[in-house]
Design a protein around this motif. Structure first.
Motif, PDB file in Angstrom:
ATOM      1  N   ALA A 159       8.357  15.086  -4.735  1.00 25.91           N
ATOM      2  CA  ALA A 159       8.454  14.735  -6.158  1.00 25.91           C
ATOM      3  C   ALA A 159       7.989  13.304  -6.397  1.00 25.91           C
ATOM      4  CB  ALA A 159       9.878  14.922  -6.656  1.00 25.91           C
ATOM      5  N   GLY A 160       7.591  13.023  -7.602  1.00 26.57           N
ATOM      6  CA  GLY A 160       7.103  11.695  -7.942  1.00 26.57           C
ATOM      7  C   GLY A 160       8.210  10.692  -8.145  1.00 26.57           C
ATOM      8  N   SER A 161       7.993   9.472  -7.646  1.00 27.28           N
ATOM      9  CA  SER A 161       8.877   8.318  -7.877  1.00 27.28           C
ATOM     10  C   SER A 161      10.282   8.498  -7.317  1.00 27.28           C
ATOM     11  CB  SER A 161       8.961   7.992  -9.380  1.00 27.28           C
ATOM     12  OG  SER A 161       7.699   7.658  -9.877  1.00 27.28           O
ATOM     13  N   VAL A 162      10.451   9.349  -6.312  1.00 30.90           N
ATOM     14  CA  VAL A 162      11.756   9.468  -5.655  1.00 30.90           C
ATOM     15  C   VAL A 162      11.852   8.376  -4.598  1.00 30.90           C
ATOM     16  CG1 VAL A 162      13.199  10.886  -4.161  1.00 30.90           C
ATOM     17  CG2 VAL A 162      12.024  11.919  -6.103  1.00 30.90           C
ATOM     18  N   HIS A 163      12.842   7.507  -4.753  1.00 29.92           N
ATOM     19  CA  HIS A 163      13.026   6.418  -3.799  1.00 29.92           C
ATOM     20  C   HIS A 163      13.769   6.899  -2.561  1.00 29.92           C
ATOM     21  CE1 HIS A 163      14.823   2.856  -1.949  1.00 29.92           C
ATOM     22  NE2 HIS A 163      13.904   2.127  -2.563  1.00 29.92           N
ATOM     23  N   SER A 164      14.802   7.721  -2.754  1.00 24.00           N
ATOM     24  CA  SER A 164      15.601   8.210  -1.628  1.00 24.00           C
ATOM     25  C   SER A 164      16.479   9.367  -2.101  1.00 24.00           C
ATOM     26  CB  SER A 164      16.487   7.086  -1.079  1.00 24.00           C
ATOM     27  OG  SER A 164      17.366   6.632  -2.096  1.00 24.00           O
ATOM     28  N   TYR A 165      17.020  10.068  -1.121  1.00 26.83           N
ATOM     29  CA  TYR A 165      17.991  11.111  -1.437  1.00 26.83           C
ATOM     30  C   TYR A 165      19.057  11.104  -0.350  1.00 26.83           C
ATOM     31  CZ  TYR A 165      15.191  13.638   2.018  1.00 26.83           C
ATOM     32  OH  TYR A 165      14.514  13.992   3.147  1.00 26.83           O
ATOM     33  N   SER A 190       0.774  11.603  -9.971  1.00 21.72           N
ATOM     34  CA  SER A 190      -0.217  12.691  -9.922  1.00 21.72           C
ATOM     35  C   SER A 190       0.466  14.044  -9.860  1.00 21.72           C
ATOM     36  CB  SER A 190      -1.150  12.509  -8.717  1.00 21.72           C
ATOM     37  OG  SER A 190      -1.878  11.313  -8.803  1.00 21.72           O
ATOM     38  N   ALA A 191       1.544  14.129  -9.084  1.00 23.27           N
ATOM     39  CA  ALA A 191       2.294  15.385  -9.021  1.00 23.27           C
ATOM     40  C   ALA A 191       2.901  15.718 -10.377  1.00 23.27           C
ATOM     41  CB  ALA A 191       3.382  15.287  -7.948  1.00 23.27           C
ATOM     42  N   MET A 192       3.385  14.697 -11.066  1.00 21.96           N
ATOM     43  CA  MET A 192       3.968  14.914 -12.392  1.00 21.96           C
ATOM     44  C   MET A 192       2.915  15.422 -13.373  1.00 21.96           C
ATOM     45  SD  MET A 192       6.118  12.236 -14.757  1.00 21.96           S
ATOM     46  CE  MET A 192       4.715  11.191 -15.114  1.00 21.96           C
ATOM     47  N   MET A 193       1.670  14.936 -13.222  1.00 21.19           N
ATOM     48  CA  MET A 193       0.582  15.378 -14.089  1.00 21.19           C
ATOM     49  C   MET A 193      -0.076  16.659 -13.577  1.00 21.19           C
ATOM     50  SD  MET A 193       0.738  13.085 -16.402  1.00 21.19           S
ATOM     51  CE  MET A 193      -0.672  13.616 -17.354  1.00 21.19           C
ATOM     52  N   GLU A 194       0.431  17.183 -12.442  1.00 21.58           N
ATOM     53  CA  GLU A 194      -0.064  18.417 -11.830  1.00 21.58           C
ATOM     54  C   GLU A 194      -1.508  18.287 -11.338  1.00 21.58           C
ATOM     55  OE1 GLU A 194       0.625  21.688 -14.473  1.00 21.58           O
ATOM     56  OE2 GLU A 194       2.805  21.535 -14.325  1.00 21.58           O
ATOM     57  N   ILE A 237       0.842  -1.203   0.000  1.00 18.19           N
ATOM     58  CA  ILE A 237       0.000   0.000   0.000  1.00 18.19           C
ATOM     59  C   ILE A 237       0.873   1.247   0.000  1.00 18.19           C
ATOM     60  CG2 ILE A 237      -1.678   1.332   1.347  1.00 18.19           C
ATOM     61  CD1 ILE A 237      -2.863  -1.325   2.272  1.00 18.19           C
ATOM     62  N   PHE A 238       1.953   1.224   0.776  1.00 19.94           N
ATOM     63  CA  PHE A 238       2.880   2.351   0.794  1.00 19.94           C
ATOM     64  C   PHE A 238       3.434   2.604  -0.614  1.00 19.94           C
ATOM     65  CE2 PHE A 238       7.099   4.202   1.184  1.00 19.94           C
ATOM     66  CZ  PHE A 238       6.880   5.255   2.062  1.00 19.94           C
ATOM     67  N   ARG A 239       3.807   1.517  -1.300  1.00 25.30           N
ATOM     68  CA  ARG A 239       4.348   1.659  -2.662  1.00 25.30           C
ATOM     69  C   ARG A 239       3.292   2.207  -3.606  1.00 25.30           C
ATOM     70  NH1 ARG A 239       4.246  -0.464  -7.417  1.00 25.30           N
ATOM     71  NH2 ARG A 239       2.669  -2.002  -6.828  1.00 25.30           N
ATOM     72  N   ILE A 240       2.056   1.690  -3.501  1.00 23.15           N
ATOM     73  CA  ILE A 240       0.979   2.155  -4.378  1.00 23.15           C
ATOM     74  C   ILE A 240       0.728   3.646  -4.177  1.00 23.15           C
ATOM     75  CG2 ILE A 240      -1.518   2.002  -4.782  1.00 23.15           C
ATOM     76  CD1 ILE A 240      -1.268  -1.025  -4.251  1.00 23.15           C
ATOM     77  N   MET A 241       0.629   4.066  -2.915  1.00 26.86           N
ATOM     78  CA  MET A 241       0.371   5.485  -2.638  1.00 26.86           C
ATOM     79  C   MET A 241       1.543   6.355  -3.097  1.00 26.86           C
ATOM     80  SD  MET A 241      -2.599   6.100  -1.408  1.00 26.86           S
ATOM     81  CE  MET A 241      -3.263   4.886  -2.518  1.00 26.86           C
ATOM     82  N   HIS A 242       2.741   5.831  -2.932  1.00 28.23           N
ATOM     83  CA  HIS A 242       3.925   6.587  -3.360  1.00 28.23           C
ATOM     84  C   HIS A 242       3.916   6.773  -4.882  1.00 28.23           C
ATOM     85  CE1 HIS A 242       8.033   8.111  -2.935  1.00 28.23           C
ATOM     86  NE2 HIS A 242       8.371   7.375  -3.977  1.00 28.23           N
ATOM     87  N   THR A 243       3.538   5.716  -5.597  1.00 28.32           N
ATOM     88  CA  THR A 243       3.486   5.797  -7.062  1.00 28.32           C
ATOM     89  C   THR A 243       2.394   6.757  -7.520  1.00 28.32           C
ATOM     90  OG1 THR A 243       4.283   3.513  -7.223  1.00 28.32           O
ATOM     91  CG2 THR A 243       3.244   4.462  -9.174  1.00 28.32           C
ATOM     92  N   ILE A 244       1.197   6.649  -6.917  1.00 29.00           N
ATOM     93  CA  ILE A 244       0.099   7.543  -7.294  1.00 29.00           C
ATOM     94  C   ILE A 244       0.457   8.982  -6.968  1.00 29.00           C
ATOM     95  CG2 ILE A 244      -2.298   8.162  -6.796  1.00 29.00           C
ATOM     96  CD1 ILE A 244      -2.912   5.218  -6.446  1.00 29.00           C
ATOM     97  N   LYS A 245       1.094   9.189  -5.821  1.00 27.82           N
ATOM     98  CA  LYS A 245       1.502  10.542  -5.446  1.00 27.82           C
ATOM     99  C   LYS A 245       2.463  11.129  -6.475  1.00 27.82           C
ATOM    100  CE  LYS A 245       5.048  11.259  -2.975  1.00 27.82           C
ATOM    101  NZ  LYS A 245       6.077  11.269  -1.906  1.00 27.82           N
ATOM    102  N   GLY A 246       3.473  10.345  -6.834  1.00 31.64           N
ATOM    103  CA  GLY A 246       4.471  10.863  -7.764  1.00 31.64           C
ATOM    104  C   GLY A 246       3.913  11.125  -9.150  1.00 31.64           C
TER     105      GLY A 246
END
Length: 698
Positions: free
Chosen positions: A249-255, A53-57, A42-51
């Motif tokens: 940002a979308g699809s950022v795994h880590s920094y 969606s942000a990319m699509m504004e 679920i964490f991965r799914i939400m992270h993907t949708i978040k990224g």
């Protein structure tokens, strides 16, 4: 890739993730807990949708998904023990609400409608749950700061910041290396979006980045996958201001932040860079990046697996099916050409057989491309049963059988509504109100609805069965008489009474409710299935339950049919409707005052329908001895059709009837379509069930 292609990919990916999410939540609700794998997923799914969606504004979608991601970050760090048993029903409800919310917004995106900006109440519910989860760990109050930034899973980095050597520019000593999710794609464009966001508050002269040509050079994606995307700042304050941007940002795994430290002998050698960087990012992001020698092989393996499946637009599959259909017609026209009559051409016959073999294989492949399992449609019924069980206060379980049965994509898309109406009908009308009544009748207090699919080779049989109270014939007949669709002076059979349920506007509910009472459910089922060339039948036993059976062709494009002639007219009957053919004498015909002509076939008596008389054809034989009887079956009806001659089995391409012909309600006369024969003539395709109903006046 055009903007429309990107949007289509976003919609497809998000809808697929939502289906996956709903299944996870429904299964978890039955167990009253999320497993650790579920939480991570679920964490991965939400992270993907978040990224994405942000990319699509789509800001509201990104905000909601980000907040749910935060909640599951807390659950992931502390396991499900941080959620009290009393709060778990609210957690499941919030997640299903989230699925509904995202689906509604996806429909608006597809329709190019504005998105809902008012999500405050929904966010308040999520925030309330987050507050309760945090309240479980009062001794770890300092822990919340990392929560909004799950991607920065190594904040123990003060020592790392000062000790990790930089890569290249002492004038920009404050570095930040970003890693994207594995397989997210378009890494160079995602990096460019980061740059654009940072430029809104940081001057271009105050930061650099590597690789430099991310906007114009797609090959830089490989460098970013291997080494990450490096940002270099003049000022530490600019780097700190960039971190929240990267978090969102979308699809950022880590920094990983670190400061530039000169490396004495080999300051500019890139080979030195990955090793310390991998060590610096070791806690989470760089785990896959550390084994550098093995990475190419793994990458090649992953790439090979990804390339084994591709997404293809349905319009292209429709076009392919149309072309294959034309090839089938052309092949028949060539092999049946009148110019070949009387000629013995061995080489041509051999080539024609090979062409037919290849044509059949091409048809099978093109049809298989359109075949998808009914599992997604079946799984959606879990949600309907769950929601209605709560609102109607009934205990009901749904059992799925044969959900991997494959059907044409067009048919799968069309059967969702009929199945939904039947499941709702079973929930509302079928299953008893009180568990005590079920126990008194010797049943399990928990009702059961069984949804099954079976592939018979030529059609798929879908059944919706419940173990409820069944149909009350007397109540149905009274309502039918009040509605004017039945006469009080006529005695109706049990089967005829059940057929009233599928009449337009018919409902046994006394008042309109959220789920029924408007009389559109069963009517929708009947019209929806018949539009696919299928049939619907109902069986019921009072006190035992009801079974609705839908028989639907596997595909509507190409089918095997038997060509028959009646005078100068040619008809095609689907092979799956033919049980047998026979020749009889007039002595075998029985005359019944009600059913007309009857014939005995294998210990049963069946009515005879004469095609010539029914269609008022000017030519054709009337003598039974001179024609052929075809024993046909469709759904619950079984009868014999009298025709002049069998012309042979033929693979035909189903063509829809012209609109002006349909305006004469021709489908009610047992005609479902037409086909072009090899000699260019038109053959009318008969609907065995519709023909019998029309002939009997049902």
């Amino acid at each position: 890739m055009s903007s429309n292609d990107i949007l289509d990919m976003y919609i497809y990916e998000t809808n697929s993730l939502l289906e996956q999410l709903e299944t996870i939540v429904l299964d978890a609700e039955k167990e009253n807990t999320f497993s650790q794998d579920n939480v991570n997923e679920i964490f991965r799914i939400m992270h993907t949708i978040k990224g994405s969606s942000a990319m699509m504004e789509f800001d509201t979608l990104a905000t909601v998904s980000h907040r749910i991601e935060d909640m599951f970050f807390l659950i992931r760090e502390g396991t499900m023990s941080v959620v009290k048993d009393a709060d778990r029903p609210a957690l499941f409800d919030v997640m299903l609400h989230a699925v509904d919310y995202f689906r509604e917004e996806m429909e608006k995106v597809e329709a190019e409608e504005p998105l809902n900006k008012d999500v405050d109440s929904f966010l308040a519910n999520i925030n309330s749950l987050i507050a309760k989860i945090k309240g479980e760990e009062p001794e770890e109050a300092p822990a919340p700061p990392p929560a909004p930034a799950p991607v920065a899973s190594a904040p123990a980095a003060p020592a790392t910041v000062s000790s990790a050597p930089g890569t290249g520019n002492p004038d920009f000593p404050y570095e930040l290396r970003v890693f994207f999710d594995d397989g997210c794609g378009m890494e160079n464009l995602r990096a460019y979006m980061l740059i654009t966001s940072i430029q809104s508050f940081c001057a271009e002269a105050d930061f650099l980045y590597e690789p430099a040509a991310v906007e114009s050079d797609a090959s830089t994606s490989e460098q970013i996958i291997d080494n990450g995307f490096l940002l270099m700042f003049k000022n530490a304050a600019d780097r700190e201001r960039s971190i929240p941007v990267i978090r969102e940002a979308g699809s950022v795994h880590s920094y990983q932040p670190h400061d530039y430290v000169p490396a004495p002998p080999q300051e500019e050698e890139p080979e030195e860079e990955p090793a310390p960087q991998a060590a610096a990012a070791a806690p989470k992001p760089a785990a896959p990046a550390k084994p550098a020698p093995a990475a190419p092989a793994a990458a090649n393996s992953q790439q090979h697996q990804k390339e084994s499946l591709i997404s293809v637009g349905l319009s292209k599959l429709d076009q392919l099916s149309a072309i294959v259909g034309e090839i089938v017609i052309t092949e028949a026209m060539v092999t049946a050409s009148p110019d070949l009559k009387g000629l013995h051409l061995d080489a041509f016959s051999k080539s024609a057989r090979q062409l037919r073999k290849l044509t059949d294989e091409l048809q099978d492949v093109s049809m298989s491309l359109r075949m998808i399992p009914v599992s997604n449609t079946f799984q959606k019924m879990n949600r309907i049963v769950r929601d209605m069980s709560k609102k109607l206060n009934k205990q009901v379980k749904l059992t799925l059988i044969g959900e991997n049965t494959e059907v044409d994509k067009t048919i799968v898309d069309s059967i969702g509504d009929p199945i939904m109406h039947m499941v709702r009908n079973s929930m509302d009308h079928g299953i008893e109100e009180n568990p005590e009544d079920r126990v008194a009748a010797g049943k399990d207090p928990v009702g059961e609805i069984v949804l099954s699919a079976e592939d018979t080779g030529s059609e798929v049989i879908i059944q919706i069965k419940d173990d409820g109270a069944g149909v009350n014939d007397e109540a149905v007949l009274k309502k039918a008489i009040r509605n004017g669709i039945a006469s009080p002076d006529v005695e109706y059979s049990h089967k005829e009474i059940l057929n009233f349920l599928m009449a337009p506007g018919f409902s046994t509910n006394q008042q309109v409710t959220e789920f029924s009472g408007r009389g559109v459910g069963m009517d929708v089922v009947k019209s929806g299935v018949e539009s696919l060339g299928g049939t619907v039948s109902i069986t019921s036993e009072q006190g035992k339950g009801m079974i609705t059976t839908m028989r639907i062709p596997l595909t509507m494009a190409i089918m095997d049919g038997m060509e028959v002639s009646v005078g100068d007219s040619i008809f095609t009957i689907p092979i799956n409707n033919i049980r047998s053919t026979m020749k009889i004498s007039s002595a075998d015909i029985l005359h019944d005052s009600i059913d007309g002509e009857m014939v005995k076939v294998m210990d049963g008596y069946y009515p005879v329908v004469r095609a010539k008389d029914f269609y008022n054809l000017p030519s054709g034989t009337d003598e039974i001895e001179e024609g052929i009887l075809m024993w046909l079956e469709s759904g619950d009806c079984s009868y014999c059709l009298f025709v002049d001659e069998l012309l042979g089995e033929q693979q035909i391409v189903v063509k829809p009837l012209p609109a002006y012909v349909n305006s004469f309600d021709i489908k009610n006369y047992g005609i479902t379509g037409c086909s072009i024969l090899g000699d260019g003539n038109i053959s009318i395709i008969l609907d065995a069930g519709g023909l019998f109903a029309a002939a009997r006046g049902v």
